[in-house]
Motif scaffolding. Structure first.
Motif, PDB file in Angstrom:
ATOM      1  N   THR A   1       0.636  -1.106   0.054  1.00 59.16           N
ATOM      2  CA  THR A   1       0.025   0.035   0.041  1.00 59.16           C
ATOM      3  C   THR A   1       0.878   1.436  -0.076  1.00 59.16           C
ATOM      4  O   THR A   1       0.390   2.413  -0.105  1.00 59.16           O
ATOM      5  N   ALA A   2       2.133   1.218   0.131  1.00 61.82           N
ATOM      6  CA  ALA A   2       3.095   2.233   0.003  1.00 61.82           C
ATOM      7  C   ALA A   2       4.412   1.943  -0.589  1.00 61.82           C
ATOM      8  O   ALA A   2       4.842   0.854  -0.581  1.00 61.82           O
ATOM      9  N   ALA A   3       5.120   2.959  -1.052  1.00 60.64           N
ATOM     10  CA  ALA A   3       6.055   2.800  -2.028  1.00 60.64           C
ATOM     11  C   ALA A   3       7.329   2.060  -1.198  1.00 60.64           C
ATOM     12  O   ALA A   3       7.716   1.071  -1.708  1.00 60.64           O
ATOM     13  N   GLU A   4       7.444   2.527   0.163  1.00 65.65           N
ATOM     14  CA  GLU A   4       8.507   1.829   0.816  1.00 65.65           C
ATOM     15  C   GLU A   4       8.246   0.276   0.929  1.00 65.65           C
ATOM     16  O   GLU A   4       9.083  -0.453   0.869  1.00 65.65           O
ATOM     17  N   GLU A   5       7.125   0.084   1.371  1.00 63.99           N
ATOM     18  CA  GLU A   5       6.732  -1.434   1.479  1.00 63.99           C
ATOM     19  C   GLU A   5       6.845  -2.170   0.306  1.00 63.99           C
ATOM     20  O   GLU A   5       7.306  -3.253   0.326  1.00 63.99           O
ATOM     21  N   ALA A   6       6.473  -1.597  -0.768  1.00 64.27           N
ATOM     22  CA  ALA A   6       6.463  -2.329  -2.175  1.00 64.27           C
ATOM     23  C   ALA A   6       7.997  -2.502  -2.496  1.00 64.27           C
ATOM     24  O   ALA A   6       8.677  -3.459  -2.842  1.00 64.27           O
ATOM     25  N   LEU A   7       8.825  -1.347  -2.240  1.00 66.94           N
ATOM     26  CA  LEU A   7      10.290  -1.380  -2.577  1.00 66.94           C
ATOM     27  C   LEU A   7      11.045  -2.474  -1.757  1.00 66.94           C
ATOM     28  O   LEU A   7      11.699  -3.454  -2.100  1.00 66.94           O
ATOM     29  N   ARG A   8      10.557  -2.566  -0.379  1.00 70.50           N
ATOM     30  CA  ARG A   8      11.137  -3.418   0.775  1.00 70.50           C
ATOM     31  C   ARG A   8      10.710  -4.869   0.310  1.00 70.50           C
ATOM     32  O   ARG A   8      11.536  -5.884   0.250  1.00 70.50           O
ATOM     33  N   ARG A   9       9.489  -5.203  -0.017  1.00 68.31           N
ATOM     34  CA  ARG A   9       8.975  -6.417  -0.512  1.00 68.31           C
ATOM     35  C   ARG A   9       9.687  -7.008  -1.714  1.00 68.31           C
ATOM     36  O   ARG A   9      10.026  -8.023  -1.832  1.00 68.31           O
ATOM     37  N   GLY A  10       9.896  -6.214  -2.702  1.00 65.99           N
ATOM     38  CA  GLY A  10      10.302  -6.660  -4.120  1.00 65.99           C
ATOM     39  C   GLY A  10      12.008  -6.931  -3.902  1.00 65.99           C
ATOM     40  O   GLY A  10      12.480  -7.782  -4.411  1.00 65.99           O
TER      41      GLY A  10
ATOM     42  N   HIS B   1      13.278  -7.911  -1.040  1.00 66.68           N
ATOM     43  CA  HIS B   1      13.485  -8.936  -0.416  1.00 66.68           C
ATOM     44  C   HIS B   1      13.099 -10.357  -1.115  1.00 66.68           C
ATOM     45  O   HIS B   1      13.767 -11.258  -1.078  1.00 66.68           O
ATOM     46  N   ALA B   2      12.338 -10.129  -1.986  1.00 67.09           N
ATOM     47  CA  ALA B   2      12.141 -11.431  -2.870  1.00 67.09           C
ATOM     48  C   ALA B   2      13.170 -11.427  -3.719  1.00 67.09           C
ATOM     49  O   ALA B   2      13.375 -12.851  -4.058  1.00 67.09           O
ATOM     50  N   PHE B   3      13.859 -10.709  -4.287  1.00 67.38           N
ATOM     51  CA  PHE B   3      15.011 -10.696  -5.132  1.00 67.38           C
ATOM     52  C   PHE B   3      16.045 -11.505  -4.286  1.00 67.38           C
ATOM     53  O   PHE B   3      16.605 -12.265  -4.770  1.00 67.38           O
ATOM     54  N   PHE B   4      16.396 -10.930  -3.060  1.00 68.66           N
ATOM     55  CA  PHE B   4      17.439 -11.585  -2.515  1.00 68.66           C
ATOM     56  C   PHE B   4      17.296 -12.913  -1.764  1.00 68.66           C
ATOM     57  O   PHE B   4      18.025 -13.793  -1.953  1.00 68.66           O
TER      58      PHE B   4
ATOM     59  N   LEU C   1      25.194  -5.874  -5.192  1.00 68.20           N
ATOM     60  CA  LEU C   1      24.999  -6.276  -3.591  1.00 68.20           C
ATOM     61  C   LEU C   1      24.896  -7.760  -3.649  1.00 68.20           C
ATOM     62  O   LEU C   1      25.478  -8.298  -2.947  1.00 68.20           O
ATOM     63  N   ALA C   2      23.961  -8.369  -4.683  1.00 65.10           N
ATOM     64  CA  ALA C   2      24.002  -9.796  -4.471  1.00 65.10           C
ATOM     65  C   ALA C   2      25.290 -10.569  -4.598  1.00 65.10           C
ATOM     66  O   ALA C   2      25.693 -11.653  -4.007  1.00 65.10           O
ATOM     67  N   ILE C   3      26.117  -9.887  -5.506  1.00 66.79           N
ATOM     68  CA  ILE C   3      27.406 -10.710  -5.756  1.00 66.79           C
ATOM     69  C   ILE C   3      28.168 -10.354  -4.577  1.00 66.79           C
ATOM     70  O   ILE C   3      28.910 -11.449  -4.226  1.00 66.79           O
ATOM     71  N   TRP C   4      28.267  -9.431  -3.861  1.00 69.04           N
ATOM     72  CA  TRP C   4      28.906  -9.017  -2.686  1.00 69.04           C
ATOM     73  C   TRP C   4      28.484  -9.992  -1.706  1.00 69.04           C
ATOM     74  O   TRP C   4      29.329 -10.627  -0.750  1.00 69.04           O
ATOM     75  N   CYS C   5      27.262 -10.403  -1.612  1.00 65.92           N
ATOM     76  CA  CYS C   5      26.574 -11.238  -0.657  1.00 65.92           C
ATOM     77  C   CYS C   5      27.178 -12.503  -0.908  1.00 65.92           C
ATOM     78  O   CYS C   5      27.324 -13.547   0.116  1.00 65.92           O
ATOM     79  N   GLU C   6      27.372 -13.183  -1.965  1.00 63.86           N
ATOM     80  CA  GLU C   6      28.059 -14.356  -2.245  1.00 63.86           C
ATOM     81  C   GLU C   6      29.366 -14.589  -1.498  1.00 63.86           C
ATOM     82  O   GLU C   6      29.737 -15.829  -1.182  1.00 63.86           O
TER      83      GLU C   6
ATOM     84  N   ALA D   1      20.656  -8.108   3.555  1.00 66.44           N
ATOM     85  CA  ALA D   1      20.676  -7.608   2.403  1.00 66.44           C
ATOM     86  C   ALA D   1      19.723  -6.696   1.781  1.00 66.44           C
ATOM     87  O   ALA D   1      19.898  -5.554   1.403  1.00 66.44           O
ATOM     88  N   THR D   2      18.225  -7.146   2.364  1.00 60.96           N
ATOM     89  CA  THR D   2      17.215  -5.757   1.951  1.00 60.96           C
ATOM     90  C   THR D   2      17.553  -4.588   2.697  1.00 60.96           C
ATOM     91  O   THR D   2      17.231  -3.759   2.155  1.00 60.96           O
ATOM     92  N   ASN D   3      17.807  -4.878   3.995  1.00 60.34           N
ATOM     93  CA  ASN D   3      17.960  -3.721   4.728  1.00 60.34           C
ATOM     94  C   ASN D   3      19.224  -2.823   4.247  1.00 60.34           C
ATOM     95  O   ASN D   3      19.195  -1.482   4.308  1.00 60.34           O
ATOM     96  N   TYR D   4      20.312  -3.355   3.862  1.00 55.39           N
ATOM     97  CA  TYR D   4      21.320  -2.649   3.366  1.00 55.39           C
ATOM     98  C   TYR D   4      20.884  -1.879   2.025  1.00 55.39           C
ATOM     99  O   TYR D   4      21.286  -0.665   1.906  1.00 55.39           O
ATOM    100  N   ALA D   5      20.457  -2.564   1.132  1.00 53.39           N
ATOM    101  CA  ALA D   5      19.843  -1.831  -0.058  1.00 53.39           C
ATOM    102  C   ALA D   5      18.705  -0.768   0.237  1.00 53.39           C
ATOM    103  O   ALA D   5      18.743   0.162  -0.183  1.00 53.39           O
TER     104      ALA D   5
END
Length: 191
Positions: free
Chosen positions: A76-85, A87-90, A159-164, A174-178
């Motif tokens: 319902t909000a931009a921040e929530e959508a970005l965070r969810r997206g 997190h799903a990626f990571f 960031l995903a490459i760094w996480c490896e 990783a989501t929090n860092y991003a």
């Protein structure tokens, strides 16, 4: 075994072999042996080793799009959508390391159709993020929205490459860092 199920099995095994050996040194013989089919059957399904690789990449691209689209549904909000997206990626990267390996090792694939397919995956994610941003952000122009989406995709890929290299970094971390970096730049643009 039904054709679609056999094809999924072949793709799954090929993904493992490509991730373990790299595309160039992976052999159709080994893939066929692991699947338990003949090498001609692999060629019947995929025409070539590159065709099999393209099928692996296409499957990964489809799965990645599905998980990211599903993650942002109901936000319902931009921040929530970005965070969810994010997190799903990571989560996808963590849970599908072999698929991620194929998507990120494109340097060995330059000059092949596979490099175009990998870029199509980036483009898919950029388009998805741009569409999402257009719903929440006042960016002024489609070009600016697309530029911001490209930045998000590039930053998250690095960031995903760094996480490896840092297995202790969870998808949540990783989501929090991003979010710490990305949301700071986007927060003031929310409608």
């Amino acid at each position: 075994m039904p054709r679609a199920e056999r094809e999924r099995q072949m793709i799954q095994v090929a993904e493992q072999v490509f991730a373990e050996r790299g595309y160039v040194t992976a052999s159709m013989d080994e893939i066929a042996d692991r699947v338990g089919v003949s090498k001609p059957m692999l060629y019947e399904y995929f025409n070539s080793k590159e065709g099999l690789l393209l099928a692996c990449i296409a499957q990964s691209r489809s799965e990645l799009r599905e998980v990211t689209e599903q993650a942002v549904l109901g936000a319902t909000a931009a921040e929530e959508a970005l965070r969810r997206g994010l997190h799903a990626f990571f989560l996808y990267i963590r849970d599908h390391r072999q698929a991620w390996s194929l998507l990120r090792h494109e340097m060995a694939l330059i000059g092949t159709t596979a490099s175009d397919e990998i870029e199509a995956t980036r483009r898919q994610q950029t388009d998805l993020i741009a569409k999402l941003m257009a719903n929440y952000f006042d960016e002024g122009s489609p070009l600016r929205v697309e530029a911001a989406a490209e930045f998000v995709v590039g930053a998250c890929e690095r960031l995903a490459i760094w996480c490896e290299r840092h297995e202790e970094v969870t998808p949540e971390r990783a989501t929090n860092y991003a979010m710490d970096i990305l949301w700071e730049g986007l927060r003031g643009r929310v409608r």
